[in-house]
Scaffold this active site. Structure first.
Site, PDB file in Angstrom:
ATOM      1  N   GLU A 115      41.513  47.029  -7.081  1.00  0.00           N
ATOM      2  CA  GLU A 115      40.823  45.743  -6.885  1.00  0.00           C
ATOM      3  C   GLU A 115      41.644  44.878  -5.961  1.00  0.00           C
ATOM      4  O   GLU A 115      42.827  45.106  -5.788  1.00  0.00           O
ATOM      5  CB  GLU A 115      40.723  44.978  -8.224  1.00  0.00           C
ATOM      6  CG  GLU A 115      39.885  45.646  -9.253  1.00  0.00           C
ATOM      7  CD  GLU A 115      40.115  45.048 -10.645  1.00  0.00           C
ATOM      8  OE1 GLU A 115      40.824  44.031 -10.759  1.00  0.00           O
ATOM      9  OE2 GLU A 115      39.581  45.619 -11.593  1.00  0.00           O
ATOM     10  N   LYS A 117      43.803  41.662  -5.251  1.00  0.00           N
ATOM     11  CA  LYS A 117      44.562  40.679  -6.030  1.00  0.00           C
ATOM     12  C   LYS A 117      44.233  39.319  -5.432  1.00  0.00           C
ATOM     13  O   LYS A 117      44.676  38.979  -4.335  1.00  0.00           O
ATOM     14  CB  LYS A 117      46.056  40.948  -5.967  1.00  0.00           C
ATOM     15  CG  LYS A 117      46.846  40.016  -6.850  1.00  0.00           C
ATOM     16  CD  LYS A 117      48.269  40.495  -7.012  1.00  0.00           C
ATOM     17  CE  LYS A 117      49.031  39.693  -8.049  1.00  0.00           C
ATOM     18  NZ  LYS A 117      48.998  38.253  -7.850  1.00  0.00           N
ATOM     19  N   ASP A 119      44.120  35.392  -4.861  1.00  0.00           N
ATOM     20  CA  ASP A 119      45.169  34.389  -4.968  1.00  0.00           C
ATOM     21  C   ASP A 119      44.600  33.068  -5.473  1.00  0.00           C
ATOM     22  O   ASP A 119      44.227  32.194  -4.707  1.00  0.00           O
ATOM     23  CB  ASP A 119      45.825  34.203  -3.596  1.00  0.00           C
ATOM     24  CG  ASP A 119      47.226  33.664  -3.732  1.00  0.00           C
ATOM     25  OD1 ASP A 119      47.715  33.569  -4.875  1.00  0.00           O
ATOM     26  OD2 ASP A 119      47.832  33.344  -2.698  1.00  0.00           O
ATOM     27  N   TYR A 226      38.121  39.950 -14.238  1.00  0.00           N
ATOM     28  CA  TYR A 226      38.743  41.270 -14.089  1.00  0.00           C
ATOM     29  C   TYR A 226      39.196  41.883 -15.416  1.00  0.00           C
ATOM     30  O   TYR A 226      39.894  42.882 -15.434  1.00  0.00           O
ATOM     31  CB  TYR A 226      39.914  41.217 -13.103  1.00  0.00           C
ATOM     32  CG  TYR A 226      40.927  40.111 -13.346  1.00  0.00           C
ATOM     33  CD1 TYR A 226      41.650  40.050 -14.526  1.00  0.00           C
ATOM     34  CD2 TYR A 226      41.141  39.137 -12.383  1.00  0.00           C
ATOM     35  CE1 TYR A 226      42.575  39.041 -14.744  1.00  0.00           C
ATOM     36  CE2 TYR A 226      42.069  38.122 -12.588  1.00  0.00           C
ATOM     37  CZ  TYR A 226      42.779  38.083 -13.785  1.00  0.00           C
ATOM     38  OH  TYR A 226      43.686  37.086 -14.000  1.00  0.00           O
ATOM     39  N   LYS A 311      51.609  44.479  -3.324  1.00  0.00           N
ATOM     40  CA  LYS A 311      51.485  43.243  -2.545  1.00  0.00           C
ATOM     41  C   LYS A 311      51.359  43.497  -1.043  1.00  0.00           C
ATOM     42  O   LYS A 311      51.998  44.406  -0.504  1.00  0.00           O
ATOM     43  CB  LYS A 311      52.720  42.353  -2.791  1.00  0.00           C
ATOM     44  CG  LYS A 311      52.882  41.906  -4.221  1.00  0.00           C
ATOM     45  CD  LYS A 311      51.827  40.927  -4.669  1.00  0.00           C
ATOM     46  CE  LYS A 311      52.189  39.500  -4.333  1.00  0.00           C
ATOM     47  NZ  LYS A 311      53.184  38.909  -5.233  1.00  0.00           N
ATOM     48  N   CYS A 408      50.514   4.849  24.324  1.00  0.00           N
ATOM     49  CA  CYS A 408      50.169   3.570  24.946  1.00  0.00           C
ATOM     50  C   CYS A 408      51.300   2.549  24.912  1.00  0.00           C
ATOM     51  O   CYS A 408      51.170   1.465  25.481  1.00  0.00           O
ATOM     52  CB  CYS A 408      48.923   2.982  24.303  1.00  0.00           C
ATOM     53  SG  CYS A 408      49.222   2.312  22.661  1.00  0.00           S
ATOM     54  N   CYS A 423      49.905   3.557  15.265  1.00  0.00           N
ATOM     55  CA  CYS A 423      49.965   2.799  16.506  1.00  0.00           C
ATOM     56  C   CYS A 423      49.080   1.570  16.343  1.00  0.00           C
ATOM     57  O   CYS A 423      47.966   1.669  15.843  1.00  0.00           O
ATOM     58  CB  CYS A 423      49.443   3.687  17.639  1.00  0.00           C
ATOM     59  SG  CYS A 423      48.917   2.760  19.074  1.00  0.00           S
ATOM     60  N   CYS A 428      44.423   1.916  22.485  1.00  0.00           N
ATOM     61  CA  CYS A 428      45.224   3.124  22.731  1.00  0.00           C
ATOM     62  C   CYS A 428      44.311   4.273  23.163  1.00  0.00           C
ATOM     63  O   CYS A 428      43.396   4.652  22.432  1.00  0.00           O
ATOM     64  CB  CYS A 428      45.992   3.494  21.472  1.00  0.00           C
ATOM     65  SG  CYS A 428      46.914   5.034  21.633  1.00  0.00           S
TER      66      CYS A 428
HETATM   67  S1  IVH Z   1      44.842  41.839 -14.001  1.00  0.00           S
HETATM   68  C1  IVH Z   1      47.093  42.691 -17.559  1.00  0.00           C
HETATM   69  N1  IVH Z   1      43.440  41.774 -11.769  1.00  0.00           N
HETATM   70  O1  IVH Z   1      47.563  38.169 -10.712  1.00  0.00           O
HETATM   71  C2  IVH Z   1      46.417  42.393 -16.326  1.00  0.00           C
HETATM   72  N2  IVH Z   1      45.076  40.093 -12.132  1.00  0.00           N
HETATM   73  O2  IVH Z   1      50.421  38.578 -11.037  1.00  0.00           O
HETATM   74  C3  IVH Z   1      46.536  40.994 -15.930  1.00  0.00           C
HETATM   75  N3  IVH Z   1      45.229  38.441 -10.351  1.00  0.00           N
HETATM   76  O3  IVH Z   1      47.950  36.489 -13.763  1.00  0.00           O
HETATM   77  C4  IVH Z   1      45.934  40.648 -14.682  1.00  0.00           C
HETATM   78  N4  IVH Z   1      43.634  39.274  -9.093  1.00  0.00           N
HETATM   79  O4  IVH Z   1      46.174  35.650 -12.092  1.00  0.00           O
HETATM   80  C5  IVH Z   1      44.411  41.194 -12.507  1.00  0.00           C
HETATM   81  N5  IVH Z   1      42.124  41.806  -9.862  1.00  0.00           N
HETATM   82  C6  IVH Z   1      43.079  41.232 -10.589  1.00  0.00           C
HETATM   83  C7  IVH Z   1      43.750  40.074 -10.173  1.00  0.00           C
HETATM   84  C8  IVH Z   1      44.758  39.535 -10.981  1.00  0.00           C
HETATM   85  C9  IVH Z   1      44.527  38.303  -9.230  1.00  0.00           C
HETATM   86  C10 IVH Z   1      46.328  37.540 -10.774  1.00  0.00           C
HETATM   87  C11 IVH Z   1      46.207  37.043 -12.192  1.00  0.00           C
HETATM   88  C12 IVH Z   1      47.472  37.436 -12.865  1.00  0.00           C
HETATM   89  C13 IVH Z   1      48.389  37.621 -11.713  1.00  0.00           C
HETATM   90  C14 IVH Z   1      49.504  38.542 -12.057  1.00  0.00           C
END
Ligand code: IVH
Length: 666
Positions: A115, A117, A119, A226, A311, A408, A423, A428
């Protein structure tokens, strides 16, 4: 009286319909009805709930707009701790993770779900008896903050689950703001001169942690689920699908794979397309699909063994700060910016970056000549995070905002309580340039034929000294300007002419009155209907309006106090620009197509006044109740019309109800 149980049933029906259409629109992205039809349902529900406050429940779709502010958030203990994730940064580390769990599971051909991640920030949503009862932030993993009121405003969170949903269910997901939503949010804030959010994550966190949920309701928050806990399928992938069927929004890009090579492919693919994802993603999350296997693997400390974050490389880089330049904005603010040795950040070459203001530069101790860390998030202007102090040679210089405007030469001051230096030069050219740029921009008067070069040339030749001069330009004059083709002169004049038809609210926004963004301008246009009325409004009158605070009110009054501004507005008026809000045509009047009958004695105002008011809003009035009648307004001693209305199932309103309706559209 309409049967109470019947009303209750109608309310439930409306709520079900609204929940359903909400899901089609916000979760599935495929609406079945128009916005107008949705509004009608919502309005009917609002009306019934106002008449019967005892029937209001917190899971009503009318509650998406926020509730009364809180003093502070309560703390909530998570029933099961909210875990975080371990990180890996390259293929080797990923493989090490895979080997370790293959060892524990005694085989390596288990399924994996990949999936994005996202932000944002993690939240937990609790459902009991199919209703959303509580939502909390992750906090330290064991306890978080109760942000239920705020979460209710997020349209993609279902407030009620379908009949076959488990009785008790907890889901977890990421609350976030899309890149597009973030851009719009910051653009609006820039227009209203509010501090900008550094990135979508900060904006999402700040919005979710508002004590006033009406503020949260206006922020473009979204969520992807998720994780689920309850009576759920045996694999993560099926759980996601099942949660989707219950009305939750899940990540649209998850993928089921069965080898570490495929995980790497998924990672590579999305790393490459990272810029195109609709939200900020800082990596991918790799999860073992089987819930049994997840349980067997368990966790170490706060991190599960069965999942890992892989990451993306950071979008930060270090480079040299060559100098600090200054832009003078439309309102005269002196905006410092970093001139950088060009550097590639996440695939994009950056030569300049935002530095916000002098205090910020001082707080971060950024000096000219420093090696600095720059960062880029999505579509945002890159910013300087801070200096790398260890790289200093001693030759660096501190920066100070100049005392005089670099454009100016007028004096620069810092108004009390403000972060920006300004200013003071009323004429100006930098301000004027930015001001005209704003005036012709898309969201304002939308004058496409007048671009930056033309504005600069018009200012240079002193053909334009304020925005009203645009409307008095002659095509021949414009065509004379250097590098100006005849056709583009005609084009410029044509689009200036066309802009005279823009609605009044656009003009109001275009004038660049401080703190008046496009939404505020709409509010004023609706409320006052014309430039004259707005110009005469007192600060107190302005403050009576919802969402209008002292800063905006003062700014409006100050604007219309200035003779120069009045002169400009008058010249715009003479040029034929619209200074009045639209009067709706008969079909789009709010009560169009509705028939009212009034019976009995009204207590508060003469019947003929009320009838006139109704007709003004587009309604028809009649003296006999028929099948065509939509509402019977019953005063004192209503008589036989009441019985007739009841018999025909015509909705009956009290005088109070009616006055409320009229008030709403006044
Ligand atoms: S699973 C036990 N899935 O990442 C599993 N987390 O660094 C817990 N996050 O606190 C999280 N996308 O805020 C999961 N597809 C995703 C995610 C995700 C973002 C964040 C979440 C978590 C943090 C951990």
């Amino acid at each position: 009286m309409e049967d109470f149980r019947q009303i209750q049933k109608r309310i439930e029906q409306l709520r079900d319909q609204l929940h359903y259409h909400n899901n089609r629109y916000y979760v599935l992205d495929s609406p079945e009805i128009s916005d107008g039809e949705y509004d009608l349902l919502m309005r009917e529900l609002l009306r019934l709930e106002t008449q019967h406050p005892e029937l209001i429940t917190t899971d009503s779709p009318t509650h998406r707009v926020g509730a009364a502010p809180l003093e502070a958030f309560d703390t909530i203990d998570h029933e099961v701790p909210m875990l975080s994730l371990g990180n890996v940064f390259d293929h080797d580390e990923l493989q090490t993770w895979h080997k370790r769990i293959s060892g524990m599971l005694a085989h390596d051909d288990f399924e994996i779900v990949c999936e994005h991640k996202m932000d944002g920030l993690a939240v937990s949503l609790l459902y009991e008896s199919r209703r959303f009862i509580r939502g909390a932030t992750r906090g330290d993993g064991l306890r978080g903050e109760d942000v239920t009121q705020n979460l209710r405003t997020i349209r993609s969170i279902p407030l009620v689950l379908p009949k076959d949903a488990p009785d008790k269910l907890e889901v977890r997901g990421e609350v976030y703001i899309s890149k597009a939503g973030f851009k719009k949010l910051n653009d609006d804030r820039a227009n209203e001169e509010q501090p900008l959010f550094a990135n979508p994550r900060n904006a999402a966190a700040g919005s979710l942690r508002q004590l006033d949920s009406r503020v949260t309701a206006k922020r473009p928050l979204d969520i992807c689920i998720y994780f689920g806990r309850g009576n759920l399928p045996a694999t993560h992938g099926e759980t996601l699908q099942y949660l989707k069927s219950l009305g939750f929004k899940i990540n649209p890009h998850s993928s089921l794979v069965s080898s570490i090579g495929e995980v790497q492919d998924y990672y590579n693919r999305w790393l490459e397309q990272r810029e195109d994802i609709e939200y900020e993603a800082d990596g991918i999350v790799v999860k073992v699909n089987s819930i049994d296997a997840q349980n067997a693997l368990g966790s170490v400390g706060r991190e599960p063994r069965w999942a890992i974050a892989y990451k993306f490389p950071p979008t930060q880089a270090t480079t040299k700060l060559l100098d600090i330049g200054i832009n003078v904005g439309r309102t005269g603010s002196l905006n410092p910016y970093a001139m950088l040795e060009p550097v590639s950040v996440g695939g994009v070459v950056i030569k300049s970056a935002a530095l916000h203001n002098e205090d910020d530069i001082r707080r971060k101790d950024i000096r000219i000549g420093d090696t600095v860390i720059v960062q880029r998030a999505g579509d945002v202007i890159p910013e300087v995070v801070g200096p790398v102090v260890s790289k200093r040679t001693g030759a660096e210089r501190t920066f100070e905002i100049p005392d005089i405007c670099p454009v100016c030469g007028s004096e620069v001051i810092r108004p009390e309580g403000e972060a920006m230096d300004r200013c003071t030069g009323a004429a100006c050219p930098a301000q004027l340039y930015e001001h005209i740029k704003h005036f012709v921009s898309r969201g304002a008067m939308d004058i496409r034929g007048v671009g930056q070069y033309l504005i600069a040339a018009l200012l240079e030749q002193e053909m334009v000294k304020d925005v009203s001069d645009l409307y008095y330009l002659k095509e021949e004059q414009v065509a004379q300007l250097e590098r100006m083709a005849e056709k583009s002169a005609a084009n410029a004049i044509g689009s200036i002419e066309k802009s005279k038809q823009r609605p009044f609210a656009r003009l109001l926004f275009a004038l660049g009155i401080r703190h008046v963004g496009d939404e505020t301008a709409e509010i004023f246009a609706k409320r006052f209907g014309s430039m004259n009325k707005l110009a005469q409004a007192s600060e107190d009158e302005l403050l009576e309006i919802d969402f209008i605070g002292p800063k905006i009110a003062q700014s409006i009054v100050a604007f219309f106090r200035q003779q120069d501004n009045i002169r400009i507005v008058e010249r715009l008026r003479q040029a034929g620009i619209r200074m009045e809000a639209d009067v709706a045509g008969p079909d789009n009047l709010p009560l169009a197509g509705q028939e009212y009958v009034i019976t009995g004695k009204l207590e508060f105002s003469p019947r003929k006044d009320i009838e006139a008011a109704l007709r003004e809003l587009g309604a028809a009035t009649s003296s006999t109740v028929t099948r065509k009648t939509n509402y019977l307004v019953a005063g004192v001693d209503p008589g036989s019309k009441m019985a007739k209305a009841q018999q025909l199932g015509v909705e009956i309103l009290s005088e109070d109800d009616l006055l409320r309706t009229l008030e709403k559209y006044k």
